[in-house]
Design an enzyme around this catalytic site. Structure first.
Site, PDB file in Angstrom:
ATOM      1  N   GLU A  46       0.818  -1.213   0.000  1.00  0.00           N
ATOM      2  CA  GLU A  46       0.000   0.000   0.000  1.00  0.00           C
ATOM      3  C   GLU A  46       0.854   1.266   0.000  1.00  0.00           C
ATOM      4  O   GLU A  46       1.956   1.271   0.526  1.00  0.00           O
ATOM      5  CB  GLU A  46      -0.924   0.025   1.239  1.00  0.00           C
ATOM      6  CG  GLU A  46      -2.010  -1.033   1.190  1.00  0.00           C
ATOM      7  CD  GLU A  46      -3.070  -0.857   2.275  1.00  0.00           C
ATOM      8  OE1 GLU A  46      -3.027   0.133   3.043  1.00  0.00           O
ATOM      9  OE2 GLU A  46      -3.948  -1.742   2.359  1.00  0.00           O
TER      10      GLU A  46
ATOM     11  N   GLU B 267      -8.192   2.766  -4.867  1.00  0.00           N
ATOM     12  CA  GLU B 267      -9.308   2.553  -3.931  1.00  0.00           C
ATOM     13  C   GLU B 267      -9.921   3.884  -3.497  1.00  0.00           C
ATOM     14  O   GLU B 267      -9.212   4.800  -3.038  1.00  0.00           O
ATOM     15  CB  GLU B 267      -8.834   1.773  -2.688  1.00  0.00           C
ATOM     16  CG  GLU B 267      -9.965   1.583  -1.672  1.00  0.00           C
ATOM     17  CD  GLU B 267      -9.707   0.534  -0.607  1.00  0.00           C
ATOM     18  OE1 GLU B 267      -8.684  -0.170  -0.666  1.00  0.00           O
ATOM     19  OE2 GLU B 267     -10.575   0.423   0.292  1.00  0.00           O
TER      20      GLU B 267
HETATM   21  O1  KIV Z   1      -7.255  -6.152   1.506  1.00  0.00           O
HETATM   22  C1  KIV Z   1      -8.022  -6.026   0.549  1.00  0.00           C
HETATM   23  O2  KIV Z   1      -9.058  -6.699   0.442  1.00  0.00           O
HETATM   24  C2  KIV Z   1      -7.669  -5.048  -0.473  1.00  0.00           C
HETATM   25  C3  KIV Z   1      -8.638  -4.816  -1.584  1.00  0.00           C
HETATM   26  C4  KIV Z   1      -9.779  -4.010  -1.118  1.00  0.00           C
HETATM   27  C5  KIV Z   1      -8.000  -4.202  -2.771  1.00  0.00           C
HETATM   28  O3  KIV Z   1      -6.640  -4.453  -0.407  1.00  0.00           O
END
Ligand code: KIV
Length: 297
Positions: free
Chosen positions: A130, A197
């Site tokens: 991330e 997101e």
């Molecule tokens: O952890 C997760 O499910 C995610 C998705 C929402 C992309 O990162």
């Protein structure tokens, strides 16, 4: 366990495994990509049979299957264990393991080590991390170590507190520019794909023409190359906080509760088990057992 696990077979036999070049080709052809999360053997089998392109063992597992209040507490060990279970139920989709909070930020060595665990111990094809910022260098290190890496910008739940909570990002020109810069930096660092997101659709529209790698959106509108949803959100299994973008396609939790309630009712009323659920024994053998018991065993 009451049934034997078996890998999904015939219907998927003719489907080719998803690869990075095939994903890139899909982008070139404008074919929408479908990604879904999975966290265990049965959810992987469902994703396989449904024919999705990419399966993410998301750190959303922290909340959906492990019951933590956020994605932050889940450990690398827990994520690798879940990813290994998913691998056992999956044949054709690309399998991506989500690097959990605290497993990659400190150094390139830490990031590569964590990514290697997903590949070596769980059989993942790729990993995801991330944010922009220092994550760009971590992504570069992972990609240079030979492990495909997916970036994730916009709302990044691992650092939601610093972003002001679980809310849409990029809603001012300055914040939207930051999302664009992070996306471009991750692309330049060697990511094979990105997740956008919770950003305004109009912001995604502006950024998309500048991105050459496949972009999977969640709450980012229709301009991205594909969509991802959390398994438990889309099937209605998890009834925690549900974001605006989480469209529900089924009410599986209601079905599960109804099933367990019906079972409980039948046990309590003596309707289960019936003769069809029990094993028989030859009457002579039974008589032998009785004689044996009478004789003190
Ligand atoms: O952890 C997760 O499910 C995610 C998705 C929402 C992309 O990162």
């Amino acid at each position: 366990m009451s049934t034997f696990p078996h890998a999904p077979d015939a219907p998927v036999a003719e489907r080719l495994p998803m690869t990075l070049p095939r994903l890139a080709e899909k982008k070139r052809l404008g074919e929408p990509m479908v990604m879904v999360t999975a966290y265990d053997f049965p959810s992987a089998q469902v994703a396989e049979e449904a024919g999705v392109d990419v399966v993410l063992v998301g750190d959303s597992a922290a909340m959906t299957v492990l019951g933590y209040p956020s994605t932050v507490p889940v450990s690398l060990d827990e994520m690798v264990m879940l990813a290994a279970a998913v691998r056992r139920g999956l044949r054709t989709p690309l399998l991506v393991g989500d690097l959990p909070f605290g497993s990659y930020e400190a150094s390139d060595e830490q990031a590569v080590g964590a990514a290697q665990r997903f590949v070596k111990e769980a059989g993942c094809d790729a990993v995801k991390l991330e944010r922009g910022g220092t994550s760009v260098q971590r992504a570069r290190a992972i990609a240079e170590s030979g492990i495909p890496v997916m970036g994730h910008v916009g709302l990044t739940p691992q650092t939601a507190t610093a972003l002001g909570g679980y809310r849409a990002q990029g809603r001012t020109a300055q914040r939207a520019l930051q999302v664009a810069r992070d996306a471009l930096a991750l692309q330049e660092a060697g990511c094979f794909s990105l997740v956008f997101e919770a950003i305004p659709a109009a912001v995604a529209d502006e950024i998309m023409p500048r991105i050459d790698i496949p972009v999977i959106g969640i709450g980012a509108g229709a301009a991205t190359d594909g969509q991802v949803l959390v398994f438990h959100d889309l099937l209605g299994i998890y009834d925690g906080m549900s974001p605006r973008f989480a469209k529900r396609y089924a009410a599986v939790k209601d079905e599960m509760v109804a099933g367990v309630r019906a079972y409980a009712d039948e046990v309590r009323s003596g309707r289960f088990p019936g003769p069809e659920h029990t094993y028989s024994i030859d009457p002579e053998e039974l008589e032998g057992l009785r004689a044996g018991l009478r004789g003190g065993g």
